[in-house]
Design an enzyme around this catalytic site. Sequence first.
Site, PDB file in Angstrom:
ATOM      1  CB  ILE A   1     -16.738 -55.198 -66.816  1.00  0.00           C
ATOM      2  CG1 ILE A   1     -16.533 -55.307 -65.299  1.00  0.00           C
ATOM      3  CG2 ILE A   1     -15.911 -54.078 -67.383  1.00  0.00           C
ATOM      4  CD1 ILE A   1     -15.081 -55.517 -64.891  1.00  0.00           C
ATOM      5  CG  ASP A   2     -19.852 -59.014 -69.828  1.00  0.00           C
ATOM      6  OD1 ASP A   2     -20.715 -58.118 -69.917  1.00  0.00           O
ATOM      7  OD2 ASP A   2     -19.266 -59.511 -70.809  1.00  0.00           O
ATOM      8  CE  LYS A   3     -22.505 -64.399 -61.677  1.00  0.00           C
ATOM      9  NZ  LYS A   3     -23.617 -65.378 -61.631  1.00  0.00           N
TER      10      LYS A   3
END
Length: 341
Positions: A151-153
């Site tokens: 998942i994104d930062k």
Amino acid sequence: MTDEPNEIDGDLYEHHHIVVDAGQDLLRIDKFLMDRLPNVTRNKVQAGIKDGFVKVNGAEVKPNYKVHPMDEISVMLPEPPRDEELVPEDIPLDIVLEDDHLLIVNKPAGMVVHPAYQNWSGTLVNALAFHFQNLPEMKGNDGRPGLVHRIDKDTSGLLVIAKTERAMNGLAKQFFDHSIERTYYALVWGVPEEPSGTVYVNVGRSLKDRRVTMAFPDGDFGKHAVTHFELIEDLRYVSLLKCNLETGRTHQIRAHMRWIGHPLFNDTTYGGSEIVKGTVFTKYKQFVQNCFKMMPRQALHAKTLGFIHPVTKKKIFADSELPEDFSSVLEKWRHYIDHTD
């Protein structure tokens, strides 16, 4: 592709050595390298080619050269390549569930999942390398032990990590088959006209900025992507949605929500860091800015994760609470709506 640091041609070092696949179609080398090299822009690739840092079969080429099957491409730069050996780091992990084969972690916002350009340390993978030994690696995912998805930062929430080859293979197949159940909570601008719906729109890298995922409604570019959404709470100017991923493309929810006119709250990349809905009054603008400060990231949380255990074959379901920044902003909106006409 290899990344062996070999000093050649005077003070140049080989960063990448690529042998083109036998089935590769003719394609401009700048476009080819943009797809094969991480975190590079077309301008950077073209400049490197013009400066003689890229060679095909030992000879310099122009940016419009078209790669052929079995071409050997070398990318050489004046400085040695970075040592990408994974460094274990003693970073605490929020483990929701664990057994001998897998674990589920709750990733905080701000933590990068795996080491990459500009984020070589402090990642989830650095933490996993410290806490666990001999995690398996998926084919084509070298240097990212245990990972089967990410998942994104600046997205918080649940990730499943494989501890054994058997678990990795079983989980990878479920992701490939789209049978993994993933629910995200998203705070978005505006309120959808219908309380539930599905977005069937291709997404892919923007043709202008490869860091951004774009929606391609005509299906001429990008990959098939499906997001189901359901309204949980109507807060007049924003709304809380439950989003279920049928496919798992990069930035899929963020791109899809922008496409339907409801960008994620404070999503700077996809237009959510502007005041999209609401009044022109200074008091309202100040309220929104205060919310942005409380949650300086896109309002997206991977809340639940469901799958069949690859070894025991039992149904696994994990849930997580909204993190403090998300829940605080949500409560702030509720209070604002309750106390304004």
